[in-house]
Scaffold this motif. Sequence first.
Motif, mmCIF file in Angstrom:
data_model
loop_
_atom_site.group_PDB
_atom_site.id
_atom_site.type_symbol
_atom_site.label_atom_id
_atom_site.label_comp_id
_atom_site.label_asym_id
_atom_site.label_seq_id
_atom_site.Cartn_x
_atom_site.Cartn_y
_atom_site.Cartn_z
ATOM 1 N N ASP A 196 0.832 -1.209 0.000
ATOM 2 C CA ASP A 196 0.000 0.000 0.000
ATOM 3 C C ASP A 196 0.865 1.256 0.000
ATOM 4 O O ASP A 196 0.560 2.245 -0.691
ATOM 5 C CB ASP A 196 -0.919 -0.014 1.223
ATOM 6 C CG ASP A 196 -1.858 1.180 1.248
ATOM 7 O OD1 ASP A 196 -2.700 1.297 0.333
ATOM 8 O OD2 ASP A 196 -1.755 2.005 2.179
ATOM 9 N N MET A 197 1.962 1.206 0.760
ATOM 10 C CA MET A 197 2.873 2.348 0.790
ATOM 11 C C MET A 197 3.593 2.493 -0.549
ATOM 12 O O MET A 197 3.912 3.613 -0.972
ATOM 13 C CB MET A 197 3.880 2.168 1.932
ATOM 14 C CG MET A 197 4.806 3.366 2.130
ATOM 15 S SD MET A 197 3.929 4.924 2.431
ATOM 16 C CE MET A 197 3.160 4.591 4.018
ATOM 17 N N LYS A 402 -2.958 5.017 17.802
ATOM 18 C CA LYS A 402 -3.201 6.462 17.817
ATOM 19 C C LYS A 402 -2.173 7.194 16.943
ATOM 20 O O LYS A 402 -2.503 8.141 16.217
ATOM 21 C CB LYS A 402 -3.128 6.988 19.249
ATOM 22 C CG LYS A 402 -4.199 6.417 20.176
ATOM 23 C CD LYS A 402 -4.023 6.945 21.590
ATOM 24 C CE LYS A 402 -5.091 6.367 22.516
ATOM 25 N NZ LYS A 402 -4.934 6.849 23.912
ATOM 26 N N GLN A 403 -0.919 6.715 17.003
ATOM 27 C CA GLN A 403 0.144 7.338 16.211
ATOM 28 C C GLN A 403 -0.125 7.173 14.717
ATOM 29 O O GLN A 403 0.050 8.122 13.942
ATOM 30 C CB GLN A 403 1.489 6.704 16.584
ATOM 31 C CG GLN A 403 2.674 7.313 15.855
ATOM 32 C CD GLN A 403 3.967 6.557 16.138
ATOM 33 O OE1 GLN A 403 3.936 5.404 16.552
ATOM 34 N NE2 GLN A 403 5.098 7.216 15.918
ATOM 35 N N GLU A 408 -1.432 9.301 9.396
ATOM 36 C CA GLU A 408 -2.217 9.227 8.159
ATOM 37 C C GLU A 408 -2.766 10.597 7.785
ATOM 38 O O GLU A 408 -2.722 11.012 6.621
ATOM 39 C CB GLU A 408 -3.371 8.228 8.334
ATOM 40 C CG GLU A 408 -2.924 6.777 8.325
ATOM 41 C CD GLU A 408 -4.042 5.803 8.620
ATOM 42 O OE1 GLU A 408 -3.876 4.593 8.338
ATOM 43 O OE2 GLU A 408 -5.086 6.242 9.150
ATOM 44 N N GLN A 409 -3.265 11.318 8.803
ATOM 45 C CA GLN A 409 -3.749 12.681 8.545
ATOM 46 C C GLN A 409 -2.598 13.610 8.191
ATOM 47 O O GLN A 409 -2.732 14.494 7.337
ATOM 48 C CB GLN A 409 -4.479 13.198 9.792
ATOM 49 C CG GLN A 409 -5.190 14.534 9.582
ATOM 50 C CD GLN A 409 -6.262 14.466 8.521
ATOM 51 O OE1 GLN A 409 -7.069 13.542 8.505
ATOM 52 N NE2 GLN A 409 -6.266 15.441 7.598
ATOM 53 N N ASN A 410 -1.443 13.355 8.811
ATOM 54 C CA ASN A 410 -0.273 14.186 8.540
ATOM 55 C C ASN A 410 0.183 14.052 7.093
ATOM 56 O O ASN A 410 0.562 15.042 6.449
ATOM 57 C CB ASN A 410 0.865 13.796 9.488
ATOM 58 C CG ASN A 410 2.124 14.616 9.274
ATOM 59 O OD1 ASN A 410 3.130 14.120 8.769
ATOM 60 N ND2 ASN A 410 2.073 15.891 9.660
ATOM 61 N N VAL A 411 0.154 12.831 6.543
ATOM 62 C CA VAL A 411 0.535 12.620 5.147
ATOM 63 C C VAL A 411 -0.424 13.360 4.218
ATOM 64 O O VAL A 411 -0.006 14.042 3.268
ATOM 65 C CB VAL A 411 0.542 11.118 4.818
ATOM 66 C CG1 VAL A 411 0.663 10.893 3.317
ATOM 67 C CG2 VAL A 411 1.698 10.431 5.532
ATOM 68 N N SER A 434 7.481 8.025 8.111
ATOM 69 C CA SER A 434 7.032 7.890 9.500
ATOM 70 C C SER A 434 5.772 7.037 9.579
ATOM 71 O O SER A 434 5.615 6.211 10.488
ATOM 72 C CB SER A 434 6.774 9.269 10.113
ATOM 73 O OG SER A 434 7.962 10.032 10.160
ATOM 74 N N LEU A 435 4.847 7.241 8.618
ATOM 75 C CA LEU A 435 3.628 6.452 8.599
ATOM 76 C C LEU A 435 3.932 4.974 8.361
ATOM 77 O O LEU A 435 3.367 4.092 9.027
ATOM 78 C CB LEU A 435 2.685 6.982 7.519
ATOM 79 C CG LEU A 435 1.393 6.174 7.315
ATOM 80 C CD1 LEU A 435 0.579 6.128 8.602
ATOM 81 C CD2 LEU A 435 0.583 6.759 6.169
ATOM 82 N N LEU A 436 4.834 4.697 7.418
ATOM 83 C CA LEU A 436 5.204 3.315 7.134
ATOM 84 C C LEU A 436 5.803 2.649 8.365
ATOM 85 O O LEU A 436 5.422 1.530 8.734
ATOM 86 C CB LEU A 436 6.187 3.261 5.968
ATOM 87 C CG LEU A 436 6.760 1.875 5.619
ATOM 88 C CD1 LEU A 436 5.643 0.911 5.232
ATOM 89 C CD2 LEU A 436 7.785 1.982 4.505
#
Length: 465
Positions: A196-197, A402-403, A408-411, A434-436
Amino acid sequence: MKHLIFKYFNFLIAATLLTSCGLYGKYERPDEVNTKGLFRDIVNDGDTLQVNSDENFGNLTWREVFTDAQLQGLIETALQNNTDLRNAALNVKMMETALTVAKLAFLPSLAVAPQGTISKVMTDGSTASKTYQLPIAATWNVDLFGNLLSTKRSAQMQLLATKDYQVAVKTNIICGVANLYYTLMMLDEQLAIVTDMERLTKETWNMMKLQKDLGRARSTSVQSAEANYYSVQAQAVDLRRQIREMENSMSLLLNEAGHKIERGKLYSQSLPQKFATGVGIQLLSNRADVHAAEMALAQCFYDVETARSRFYPNITVTGSATFTNNLGVVVNPGKWLLSAVGSLTQPIFQHGQIVAGLKVAKMQEEQAFNKWQNLILKAGNEVSNALLLYNASDEKAKLEAKQVKVLEQNVTDTKQLYTSKGSTYLEVIQAESSLLNARISKVTDDFTKMQAVVNLYQALGGGSK
């Protein structure tokens, strides 16, 4: 004179019987074994965990713990095919044979040695003379001083320890299959995240190429996005390799050639979540290696009894019956000759071997106790660590959930800002990385929580069988 010898013989027998009273003792668990503070509380430092043992997780069968149908099928295949488990079963059969031999030692030994002779004088033309003997001899070792009894009991303890080893092998196989199964599902989940990434980083690369074509970005941003895309692809390659390796390991545990392992999804698994551990050594009643260590101690106890019995006389009764026609003159038909002999052998001096044997047996008993005690503490340590790992992984996974949501919103926000020149391409790439990492870490900790359940199940001895 004969009367005096007879009285002396009776006195010697009575004395040795009185002094051998301690040779028939049975093994009892030593009171000095230390189980205080065996399990630490998972929250409060220095506290001892004490929970109602009626709900002991260690009493569940493996089918009650591992409810996935595909996993159960793999475990059953491994238990049927695994070479180590087959060899453990053969070891049990060998020890059963040794115990049978120890029991038969109480019976007399019998021997038959038929003999026949044909003789003739060649000069006088007489007929041949035929003589024969059919002797039957029986020897019985009278076990007045517990030598045979302690040897038999030692063999019984060895058999129990061997059966415990068989159970331990079975538990290791069950937990090994479960760990590999959950590892495969974790790798599947991580591969899905990386895939997905991979799609997400490809979109970022395309976005930056478009921005460059529109004159809003530099070529360096496109290069960084492209490199990040390849980096994610490389992680996918590595995960596929690990999946194949785990499948090969699982196949080997099943005693089969390497092949694809059918499996479910990581987040479709249902494992126990509440654990009661009981108190003290009762918690470890299902743990085969702890019980085997105690049986080894019991075996050494009876070995000491055997070594002590060697200080006492060895009483042997021998009887023989011979059917023969050779009685000094040729007599037919044959007749029976009967005889019986009793003997008593009292060891006096044997170069210190008996004394040394007793000392060695006592030291071996002390070693066995030390090993048993250490194994109890080790088992308690493993239970504590498994509980700690479960709770720590569960807490971390909740925080990482939570992180992940925040990242996800940050991306999404970072990409929107980039198109409006509110952020740099480095911020976009960093947000994706960071999300990955957060997603991978969460999956790893969810798997570790499952692994902690397997570890706890194994530390408690694999449950009721």
